[in-house]
Design a protein around this motif. Structure first.
Motif, PDB file in Angstrom:
ATOM      1  N   GLU A  72       0.668  -1.137  -0.015  1.00 58.50           N
ATOM      2  CA  GLU A  72       0.234  -0.115   0.018  1.00 58.50           C
ATOM      3  C   GLU A  72       0.792   1.134   0.027  1.00 58.50           C
ATOM      4  OE1 GLU A  72      -3.191   0.142  -0.473  1.00 58.50           O
ATOM      5  OE2 GLU A  72      -3.989   1.914   0.364  1.00 58.50           O
ATOM      6  N   HIS A  73       0.676   2.134  -0.804  1.00 55.31           N
ATOM      7  CA  HIS A  73       1.401   3.461  -1.329  1.00 55.31           C
ATOM      8  C   HIS A  73       0.320   4.412  -1.358  1.00 55.31           C
ATOM      9  CE1 HIS A  73       5.561   2.014  -2.114  1.00 55.31           C
ATOM     10  NE2 HIS A  73       4.837   0.929  -2.361  1.00 55.31           N
ATOM     11  N   LEU A 115       3.207   2.516 -10.670  1.00 53.54           N
ATOM     12  CA  LEU A 115       2.772   0.915  -9.726  1.00 53.54           C
ATOM     13  C   LEU A 115       2.897   1.079  -8.427  1.00 53.54           C
ATOM     14  CD1 LEU A 115       4.841  -1.284 -12.268  1.00 53.54           C
ATOM     15  CD2 LEU A 115       2.410  -0.676 -12.259  1.00 53.54           C
ATOM     16  N   ALA A 116       3.725   2.203  -7.666  1.00 53.58           N
ATOM     17  CA  ALA A 116       3.473   2.378  -6.152  1.00 53.58           C
ATOM     18  C   ALA A 116       2.290   3.055  -6.200  1.00 53.58           C
ATOM     19  CB  ALA A 116       4.938   2.803  -5.853  1.00 53.58           C
ATOM     20  N   GLY A 117       1.156   2.578  -5.874  1.00 53.69           N
ATOM     21  CA  GLY A 117      -0.125   3.245  -5.521  1.00 53.69           C
ATOM     22  C   GLY A 117      -0.929   2.472  -4.452  1.00 53.69           C
ATOM     23  N   ALA A 118      -2.232   2.968  -4.529  1.00 48.71           N
ATOM     24  CA  ALA A 118      -2.988   2.276  -3.455  1.00 48.71           C
ATOM     25  C   ALA A 118      -3.760   0.963  -3.894  1.00 48.71           C
ATOM     26  CB  ALA A 118      -4.057   3.338  -3.082  1.00 48.71           C
ATOM     27  N   ASN A 119      -4.261   0.187  -3.183  1.00 47.06           N
ATOM     28  CA  ASN A 119      -4.973  -1.020  -3.500  1.00 47.06           C
ATOM     29  C   ASN A 119      -6.478  -0.570  -3.498  1.00 47.06           C
ATOM     30  OD1 ASN A 119      -2.902  -3.106  -3.603  1.00 47.06           O
ATOM     31  ND2 ASN A 119      -2.577  -2.811  -1.354  1.00 47.06           N
ATOM     32  N   ARG A 158      11.061   1.768   1.004  1.00 46.20           N
ATOM     33  CA  ARG A 158       9.988   1.354   2.197  1.00 46.20           C
ATOM     34  C   ARG A 158       8.780   2.277   1.727  1.00 46.20           C
ATOM     35  NH1 ARG A 158      14.472  -0.113   4.133  1.00 46.20           N
ATOM     36  NH2 ARG A 158      14.647  -2.140   5.228  1.00 46.20           N
ATOM     37  N   PRO A 159       7.543   1.638   1.772  1.00 43.97           N
ATOM     38  CA  PRO A 159       6.475   2.754   1.653  1.00 43.97           C
ATOM     39  C   PRO A 159       6.414   3.612   3.046  1.00 43.97           C
ATOM     40  CG  PRO A 159       5.730   0.434   1.539  1.00 43.97           C
ATOM     41  CD  PRO A 159       7.142   0.396   1.579  1.00 43.97           C
ATOM     42  N   ALA A 160       5.459   4.426   2.995  1.00 45.50           N
ATOM     43  CA  ALA A 160       5.449   5.447   4.204  1.00 45.50           C
ATOM     44  C   ALA A 160       4.914   4.594   5.533  1.00 45.50           C
ATOM     45  CB  ALA A 160       4.562   6.555   3.906  1.00 45.50           C
ATOM     46  N   GLY A 161       5.442   4.645   6.576  1.00 45.51           N
ATOM     47  CA  GLY A 161       4.825   3.828   7.638  1.00 45.51           C
ATOM     48  C   GLY A 161       4.979   2.543   7.730  1.00 45.51           C
ATOM     49  N   ARG A 162       5.697   2.093   6.865  1.00 48.14           N
ATOM     50  CA  ARG A 162       6.086   0.402   6.869  1.00 48.14           C
ATOM     51  C   ARG A 162       7.740   0.431   6.850  1.00 48.14           C
ATOM     52  NH1 ARG A 162       2.777  -3.463   5.596  1.00 48.14           N
ATOM     53  NH2 ARG A 162       4.322  -4.597   6.703  1.00 48.14           N
ATOM     54  N   PRO A 163       8.371   0.354   7.899  1.00 47.30           N
ATOM     55  CA  PRO A 163       9.758   0.409   8.214  1.00 47.30           C
ATOM     56  C   PRO A 163      10.253  -0.929   7.640  1.00 47.30           C
ATOM     57  CG  PRO A 163       8.892   0.751  10.346  1.00 47.30           C
ATOM     58  CD  PRO A 163       7.758   0.978   9.482  1.00 47.30           C
ATOM     59  N   ASP A 164       9.386  -2.029   7.939  1.00 46.95           N
ATOM     60  CA  ASP A 164       9.635  -3.368   7.683  1.00 46.95           C
ATOM     61  C   ASP A 164       9.320  -3.983   6.217  1.00 46.95           C
ATOM     62  OD1 ASP A 164       6.925  -2.876   8.223  1.00 46.95           O
ATOM     63  OD2 ASP A 164       6.387  -4.899   8.507  1.00 46.95           O
ATOM     64  N   ALA A 165       8.554  -3.094   5.389  1.00 45.35           N
ATOM     65  CA  ALA A 165       8.089  -3.590   4.214  1.00 45.35           C
ATOM     66  C   ALA A 165       8.809  -3.305   3.080  1.00 45.35           C
ATOM     67  CB  ALA A 165       6.649  -3.441   4.051  1.00 45.35           C
ATOM     68  N   ALA A 166      10.110  -3.777   2.951  1.00 45.10           N
ATOM     69  CA  ALA A 166      11.009  -3.203   1.759  1.00 45.10           C
ATOM     70  C   ALA A 166      10.719  -3.566   0.558  1.00 45.10           C
ATOM     71  CB  ALA A 166      12.552  -3.236   2.256  1.00 45.10           C
ATOM     72  N   GLY A 167      11.139  -3.218  -0.636  1.00 46.29           N
ATOM     73  CA  GLY A 167      10.873  -3.633  -1.848  1.00 46.29           C
ATOM     74  C   GLY A 167       9.606  -3.189  -2.293  1.00 46.29           C
ATOM     75  N   PHE A 168       9.215  -4.268  -3.504  1.00 51.91           N
ATOM     76  CA  PHE A 168       7.876  -4.026  -3.856  1.00 51.91           C
ATOM     77  C   PHE A 168       7.193  -5.561  -3.832  1.00 51.91           C
ATOM     78  CE2 PHE A 168       5.411  -3.945  -7.978  1.00 51.91           C
ATOM     79  CZ  PHE A 168       4.748  -2.472  -7.874  1.00 51.91           C
ATOM     80  N   ALA A 169       6.103  -5.566  -3.863  1.00 52.01           N
ATOM     81  CA  ALA A 169       5.664  -6.962  -3.485  1.00 52.01           C
ATOM     82  C   ALA A 169       4.122  -6.984  -4.351  1.00 52.01           C
ATOM     83  CB  ALA A 169       5.427  -7.138  -2.089  1.00 52.01           C
TER      84      ALA A 169
END
Ligand SMILES: O=C(O)CCC(=O)C(=O)O
Ligand SMILES: [Fe+2]
Length: 370
Positions: free
Chosen positions: A112-113, A134-138, A187-198
């Motif tokens: 989620e971005h 591609l780095a946008g919202a669901n 890392r998307p904002a607010g997600r220090p753990d969620a690196a990269g793209f998925a």
């Protein structure tokens, strides 16, 4: 395509096991060598002892079943063509693989971005930096409020497993252990753990009585690695040699692991990005599957590692650096020269898969401009 399905050889199961706990806790030289060999010759593995509870896997498959049983109007309300980041629902026949419509329904989710607006599309057309869209919202169906937290929890567990597997892979190939995980920094904002793209896909393959029918056409995956959960209805096949397809039988509690184009390029063709496809279920039951794509930073770029280990690949197509470059250049229709840019690569795949999305249409229009 229905008459073009070649004969599938019967067992044995060609997919070797990757025992995560054993390879993390007490990796023997033999086990690491066997893993390297499997990556090289088959490019598909069955992940066991991974620590993800079987209920977690069953739950994500149940989520897939629930999404597709929503009213059609609920699904259409989150249609992928309403997303500028290629997130959401697509009907049977709307996604295209290798120029042919798939026979499946799809629901696509990513990290989620913040949402992407029309202004960003105009900016992409001006700069050529399309992949940033591609780095946008669901998009989530209003009638399934619990879906998002379930799917996000699953994605987190799968990302962690994928990165652990990449560390094991580096060990198996005698590389610094952080070689493959080094492309996971954004890392998307607010997600220090969620690196990269998925990317995560919920898939439903309707049953098809009579002659076998292709559910998803042959392809290799585009990113680093894919962790696939399926129900107990088979249909996944791998191209073990050119034109020779073998079934990958389902097995509860395990994931099927395969490698994408990036790892193939990065290892100069040593790790195989094996072609695979899905044959529609011939029973009366649909098949549900959930591939999770552990993708790197959108701006990561890839060139073959300069390692004598990858200079020649015995037992496989011999790929020297020049041949690898040529093969990859051809595979991507000449869209890159010096390095494979992940963002461009995955964006091109989205456009090919969903040519009626407004971003695909905008991209096509921009290519036609002088
Ligand atoms: O549904 C499956 O088993 C595989 C789907 C697949 O290959 C993909 O989505 O890339
Ligand atoms: Fe795939």
């Amino acid at each position: 395509m229905t008459d073009a399905i070649p004969h599938t050889l019967p067992k044995p199961d060609v997919v070797p096991e990757l025992d995560v706990a054993a390879l993390e806790d007490a990796p023997t030289a033999e086990a690491l060598a066997a893993l390297a060999h499997a990556c090289h010759t088959v490019g598909f593995l069955r992940v066991v002892n991974h620590g993800v509870p079987v209920e977690v896997v069953d739950d994500v498959l149940a989520a897939a079943s629930e999404v597709f049983s929503l009213d059609q109007a609920e699904k259409e309300a989150v249609h992928i063509n309403g997303s500028l980041s290629f997130r959401g629902y697509a009907r049977v026949g709307e996604e295209i693989t290798l120029g042919v419509p798939d026979f499946k329904e799809t629901f696509d989710v990513g990290l989620e971005h913040p949402p992407v607006g029309q202004d960003a599309v105009a900016a992409a057309a001006a700069t050529g930096a399309w992949a940033g869209l591609l780095a946008g919202a669901n998009q989530w169906p209003a009638a399934a409020p619990m879906l998002a937290p379930r799917i996000y929890a699953y994605m987190d567990a799968m990302r962690e497993l994928g990165l652990r597997i990449m560390t094991i892979l580096a060990a198996a190939l005698d590389l610094p252990l952080d070689t493959f995980t080094s492309v996971y920094t954004r890392r998307p904002a607010g997600r220090p753990d969620a690196a990269g793209f998925a990317l995560l896909r919920l898939l439903r393959y309707p049953p098809q009585a009579g002659a076998p029918r292709i559910g998803v056409g042959e392809h290799s995956d585009f990113g680093m690695l894919t962790l696939l959960a399926t129900d107990d209805i088979g249909g996944l096949q791998v191209e073990i040699e050119p034109g020779v397809w073998r079934d990958v039988p389902p097995r509860s509690g395990t994931f099927v692991l395969n490698f994408g184009d990036l790892l193939e390029v990065w290892t100069n063709g040593y790790i195989r990005a094996t072609n695979h496809r899905v044959i529609s279920p011939s029973s009366t039951m649909p098949r549900f599957s959930v591939p999770f794509f552990v993708e790197p930073d959108l701006d990561a770029t890839f060139t073959p590692l300069d390692s004598s280990r990858f200079a020649y690949a015995p037992g496989r197509r011999p790929l020297d650096a020049e041949a690898a470059d040529a093969a990859i250049f051809q595979k991507y229709e000449g869209r890159f020269e010096d390095a494979l840019h992940y963002g461009d690569h995955i964006f091109a795949a989205c456009v090919r898969s969903f040519p009626t999305n407004p971003v695909s249409i905008a991209w096509l229009a921009a290519q036609r401009e002088p």
